[in-house]
Motif scaffolding. Structure first.
Motif, PDB file in Angstrom:
ATOM      1  N   GLN A 109       0.829  -1.199   0.000  1.00  0.00           N
ATOM      2  CA  GLN A 109       0.000   0.000   0.000  1.00  0.00           C
ATOM      3  C   GLN A 109       0.867   1.253   0.000  1.00  0.00           C
ATOM      4  OE1 GLN A 109      -2.631  -0.330   3.354  1.00  0.00           O
ATOM      5  NE2 GLN A 109      -3.861  -1.949   2.419  1.00  0.00           N
ATOM      6  N   ALA A 110       1.913   1.261   0.809  1.00  0.00           N
ATOM      7  CA  ALA A 110       2.805   2.416   0.864  1.00  0.00           C
ATOM      8  C   ALA A 110       3.473   2.648  -0.491  1.00  0.00           C
ATOM      9  CB  ALA A 110       3.857   2.226   1.953  1.00  0.00           C
ATOM     10  N   ALA A 111       3.922   1.570  -1.121  1.00  0.00           N
ATOM     11  CA  ALA A 111       4.545   1.702  -2.442  1.00  0.00           C
ATOM     12  C   ALA A 111       3.536   2.217  -3.466  1.00  0.00           C
ATOM     13  CB  ALA A 111       5.123   0.362  -2.892  1.00  0.00           C
ATOM     14  N   GLY A 112       2.296   1.748  -3.381  1.00  0.00           N
ATOM     15  CA  GLY A 112       1.259   2.234  -4.298  1.00  0.00           C
ATOM     16  C   GLY A 112       0.985   3.712  -4.116  1.00  0.00           C
ATOM     17  N   ILE A 113       0.931   4.165  -2.873  1.00  0.00           N
ATOM     18  CA  ILE A 113       0.718   5.585  -2.593  1.00  0.00           C
ATOM     19  C   ILE A 113       1.898   6.401  -3.119  1.00  0.00           C
ATOM     20  CG2 ILE A 113       0.558   7.303  -0.742  1.00  0.00           C
ATOM     21  CD1 ILE A 113      -1.008   5.099   0.854  1.00  0.00           C
ATOM     22  N   TRP A 114       3.106   5.935  -2.859  1.00  0.00           N
ATOM     23  CA  TRP A 114       4.297   6.634  -3.336  1.00  0.00           C
ATOM     24  C   TRP A 114       4.286   6.724  -4.864  1.00  0.00           C
ATOM     25  CZ3 TRP A 114       7.906   9.742  -1.610  1.00  0.00           C
ATOM     26  CH2 TRP A 114       9.042   9.958  -2.386  1.00  0.00           C
ATOM     27  N   ASN A 115       4.007   5.610  -5.527  1.00  0.00           N
ATOM     28  CA  ASN A 115       4.010   5.597  -6.986  1.00  0.00           C
ATOM     29  C   ASN A 115       2.916   6.492  -7.562  1.00  0.00           C
ATOM     30  OD1 ASN A 115       6.179   3.840  -6.973  1.00  0.00           O
ATOM     31  ND2 ASN A 115       4.915   2.018  -7.213  1.00  0.00           N
ATOM     32  N   ARG A 116       1.749   6.483  -6.930  1.00  0.00           N
ATOM     33  CA  ARG A 116       0.650   7.321  -7.420  1.00  0.00           C
ATOM     34  C   ARG A 116       0.962   8.804  -7.243  1.00  0.00           C
ATOM     35  NH1 ARG A 116      -5.528   7.886  -5.336  1.00  0.00           N
ATOM     36  NH2 ARG A 116      -6.227   9.165  -7.063  1.00  0.00           N
ATOM     37  N   THR A 117       1.501   9.180  -6.096  1.00  0.00           N
ATOM     38  CA  THR A 117       1.831  10.594  -5.890  1.00  0.00           C
ATOM     39  C   THR A 117       2.983  11.022  -6.801  1.00  0.00           C
ATOM     40  OG1 THR A 117       3.233  10.061  -3.989  1.00  0.00           O
ATOM     41  CG2 THR A 117       0.978  10.753  -3.520  1.00  0.00           C
ATOM     42  N   THR A 118       3.927  10.127  -7.047  1.00  0.00           N
ATOM     43  CA  THR A 118       5.029  10.447  -7.959  1.00  0.00           C
ATOM     44  C   THR A 118       4.508  10.626  -9.380  1.00  0.00           C
ATOM     45  OG1 THR A 118       6.633   9.290  -6.577  1.00  0.00           O
ATOM     46  CG2 THR A 118       7.246   9.647  -8.879  1.00  0.00           C
ATOM     47  N   ALA A 119       3.617   9.744  -9.827  1.00  0.00           N
ATOM     48  CA  ALA A 119       3.053   9.867 -11.177  1.00  0.00           C
ATOM     49  C   ALA A 119       2.262  11.170 -11.323  1.00  0.00           C
ATOM     50  CB  ALA A 119       2.157   8.668 -11.484  1.00  0.00           C
ATOM     51  N   ALA A 120       1.478  11.516 -10.304  1.00  0.00           N
ATOM     52  CA  ALA A 120       0.714  12.773 -10.350  1.00  0.00           C
ATOM     53  C   ALA A 120       1.661  13.965 -10.363  1.00  0.00           C
ATOM     54  CB  ALA A 120      -0.234  12.857  -9.158  1.00  0.00           C
ATOM     55  N   ALA A 121       2.716  13.906  -9.561  1.00  0.00           N
ATOM     56  CA  ALA A 121       3.677  15.008  -9.505  1.00  0.00           C
ATOM     57  C   ALA A 121       4.388  15.182 -10.843  1.00  0.00           C
ATOM     58  CB  ALA A 121       4.695  14.759  -8.393  1.00  0.00           C
ATOM     59  N   ARG A 122       4.763  14.083 -11.449  1.00  0.00           N
ATOM     60  CA  ARG A 122       5.428  14.169 -12.761  1.00  0.00           C
ATOM     61  C   ARG A 122       4.482  14.718 -13.823  1.00  0.00           C
ATOM     62  NH1 ARG A 122       8.922   8.790 -12.113  1.00  0.00           N
ATOM     63  NH2 ARG A 122      10.701   9.771 -11.114  1.00  0.00           N
ATOM     64  N   ALA A 123       3.207  14.367 -13.708  1.00  0.00           N
ATOM     65  CA  ALA A 123       2.222  14.889 -14.670  1.00  0.00           C
ATOM     66  C   ALA A 123       2.050  16.401 -14.514  1.00  0.00           C
ATOM     67  CB  ALA A 123       0.884  14.183 -14.482  1.00  0.00           C
ATOM     68  N   MET A 124       2.275  16.919 -13.309  1.00  0.00           N
ATOM     69  CA  MET A 124       2.137  18.355 -13.062  1.00  0.00           C
ATOM     70  C   MET A 124       3.366  19.147 -13.481  1.00  0.00           C
ATOM     71  SD  MET A 124       0.104  18.697  -9.441  1.00  0.00           S
ATOM     72  CE  MET A 124       0.997  17.517  -8.458  1.00  0.00           C
ATOM     73  N   GLN A 125       4.487  18.464 -13.689  1.00  0.00           N
ATOM     74  CA  GLN A 125       5.701  19.175 -14.068  1.00  0.00           C
ATOM     75  C   GLN A 125       5.533  19.785 -15.457  1.00  0.00           C
ATOM     76  OE1 GLN A 125       8.657  16.023 -13.542  1.00  0.00           O
ATOM     77  NE2 GLN A 125       9.551  17.213 -11.866  1.00  0.00           N
ATOM     78  N   GLY A 126       6.178  20.886 -15.662  1.00  0.00           N
ATOM     79  CA  GLY A 126       6.135  21.552 -16.952  1.00  0.00           C
ATOM     80  C   GLY A 126       7.101  22.717 -16.958  1.00  0.00           C
ATOM     81  N   PRO A 127       7.234  23.372 -18.102  1.00  0.00           N
ATOM     82  CA  PRO A 127       8.212  24.456 -18.214  1.00  0.00           C
ATOM     83  C   PRO A 127       7.906  25.652 -17.314  1.00  0.00           C
ATOM     84  CG  PRO A 127       6.918  24.248 -20.238  1.00  0.00           C
ATOM     85  CD  PRO A 127       6.538  23.116 -19.352  1.00  0.00           C
ATOM     86  N   THR A 128       6.645  25.830 -16.950  1.00  0.00           N
ATOM     87  CA  THR A 128       6.308  26.982 -16.104  1.00  0.00           C
ATOM     88  C   THR A 128       6.119  26.604 -14.642  1.00  0.00           C
ATOM     89  OG1 THR A 128       3.959  26.705 -16.580  1.00  0.00           O
ATOM     90  CG2 THR A 128       5.207  28.181 -18.037  1.00  0.00           C
ATOM     91  N   GLU A 129       6.230  25.322 -14.320  1.00  0.00           N
ATOM     92  CA  GLU A 129       6.044  24.854 -12.941  1.00  0.00           C
ATOM     93  C   GLU A 129       7.280  25.181 -12.120  1.00  0.00           C
ATOM     94  OE1 GLU A 129       4.658  24.090  -9.807  1.00  0.00           O
ATOM     95  OE2 GLU A 129       3.251  23.279 -11.269  1.00  0.00           O
ATOM     96  N   THR A 130       7.087  25.863 -10.994  1.00  0.00           N
ATOM     97  CA  THR A 130       8.225  26.258 -10.151  1.00  0.00           C
ATOM     98  C   THR A 130       8.447  25.315  -8.975  1.00  0.00           C
ATOM     99  OG1 THR A 130       6.803  27.705  -8.832  1.00  0.00           O
ATOM    100  CG2 THR A 130       7.937  28.692 -10.734  1.00  0.00           C
ATOM    101  N   ARG A 131       7.470  24.461  -8.664  1.00  0.00           N
ATOM    102  CA  ARG A 131       7.620  23.540  -7.530  1.00  0.00           C
ATOM    103  C   ARG A 131       8.516  22.371  -7.912  1.00  0.00           C
ATOM    104  NH1 ARG A 131       1.346  22.486  -6.515  1.00  0.00           N
ATOM    105  NH2 ARG A 131       1.433  22.686  -8.783  1.00  0.00           N
ATOM    106  N   THR A 132       9.234  21.856  -6.910  1.00  0.00           N
ATOM    107  CA  THR A 132      10.072  20.678  -7.119  1.00  0.00           C
ATOM    108  C   THR A 132       9.186  19.436  -7.161  1.00  0.00           C
ATOM    109  OG1 THR A 132      10.383  20.244  -4.767  1.00  0.00           O
ATOM    110  CG2 THR A 132      11.967  21.752  -5.833  1.00  0.00           C
ATOM    111  N   LEU A 133       9.763  18.324  -7.595  1.00  0.00           N
ATOM    112  CA  LEU A 133       9.018  17.071  -7.619  1.00  0.00           C
ATOM    113  C   LEU A 133       8.545  16.707  -6.214  1.00  0.00           C
ATOM    114  CD1 LEU A 133       8.037  14.716  -9.410  1.00  0.00           C
ATOM    115  CD2 LEU A 133      10.184  13.554  -8.883  1.00  0.00           C
ATOM    116  N   THR A 134       9.380  16.919  -5.224  1.00  0.00           N
ATOM    117  CA  THR A 134       9.012  16.642  -3.837  1.00  0.00           C
ATOM    118  C   THR A 134       7.822  17.494  -3.408  1.00  0.00           C
ATOM    119  OG1 THR A 134      11.263  15.996  -3.305  1.00  0.00           O
ATOM    120  CG2 THR A 134       9.871  16.659  -1.460  1.00  0.00           C
TER     121      THR A 134
END
Length: 184
Positions: free
Chosen positions: A122-147
């Protein structure tokens, strides 16, 4: 510190001797205390001897415990413990699942730690899901880090209304939530 010191002086004589001789560091001691926690005295003694007594059969050959980095030593110690634990992993996992919990700890500067002790899948699933969502939010104008994006997605999901509880039909996708819109 007091708990580890008491275990060290009472239950782990080889560890105390190795620390006194300077062959292992305090970090190594903490790992030995962590990994022998929950073992019966005979299993803890066997564990300790495997890593610290070169005269026992099956001594950890190669690199002595004190010459390993603490992270590498923890990996070796955990592997040995899992392979030699007197209770099966299935039984220990079933007991640990019953001990699952959430913890909240206030911190400085208006911050806090939110921790979950839950099954690894479950912990790995949560980590993977939040990482996938974070990567989807990344972009050239995004100022937040992946963390930061991971935390924002996590907070958004947990604080969004739940169908039947908060009245929302479904959670908003994390990638559509701007940095300043994360619920307080």
């Amino acid at each position: 510190f007091l708990e580890e010191s008491a275990r060290l002086s009472g239950d782990l004589p080889l560890t105390l001797a190795a620390l006194g001789a300077g062959t292992i560091s305090w970090q190594h001691v903490r790992i030995l205390c962590d990994e022998t926690d929950g073992l019966d005295p005979a299993a803890a003694a066997a564990f300790e001897a495997h890593f610290l007594d070169p005269n026992v059969p099956g001594y950890a050959r190669g690199c002595p415990a004190g010459e390993l980095t603490p992270a590498r030593f923890r990996a070796k110690a955990r592997y040995w413990r899992e392979r030699h634990h007197p209770v099966s992993i299935a039984k220990r996992h079933a007991k640990s699942v019953k001990d699952r919990r959430l913890e909240y700890v206030s911190d400085r500067d208006g911050m806090a730690w939110f921790s979950a002790y839950l099954p690894a899948d479950q912990a790995a699933g949560i980590w993977n899901r939040t990482t996938a969502a974070a990567r989807a939010m990344q972009g050239p104008t995004e100022t937040r880090t992946l963390t930061q994006l991971r935390v924002d997605a996590f907070a958004t999901w947990l604080l969004s209304p739940v169908p039947g509880v908060g009245g929302a039909a479904e959670d908003p996708p994390a990638e559509k939530v701007p940095a300043d819109a994360v619920p307080a």
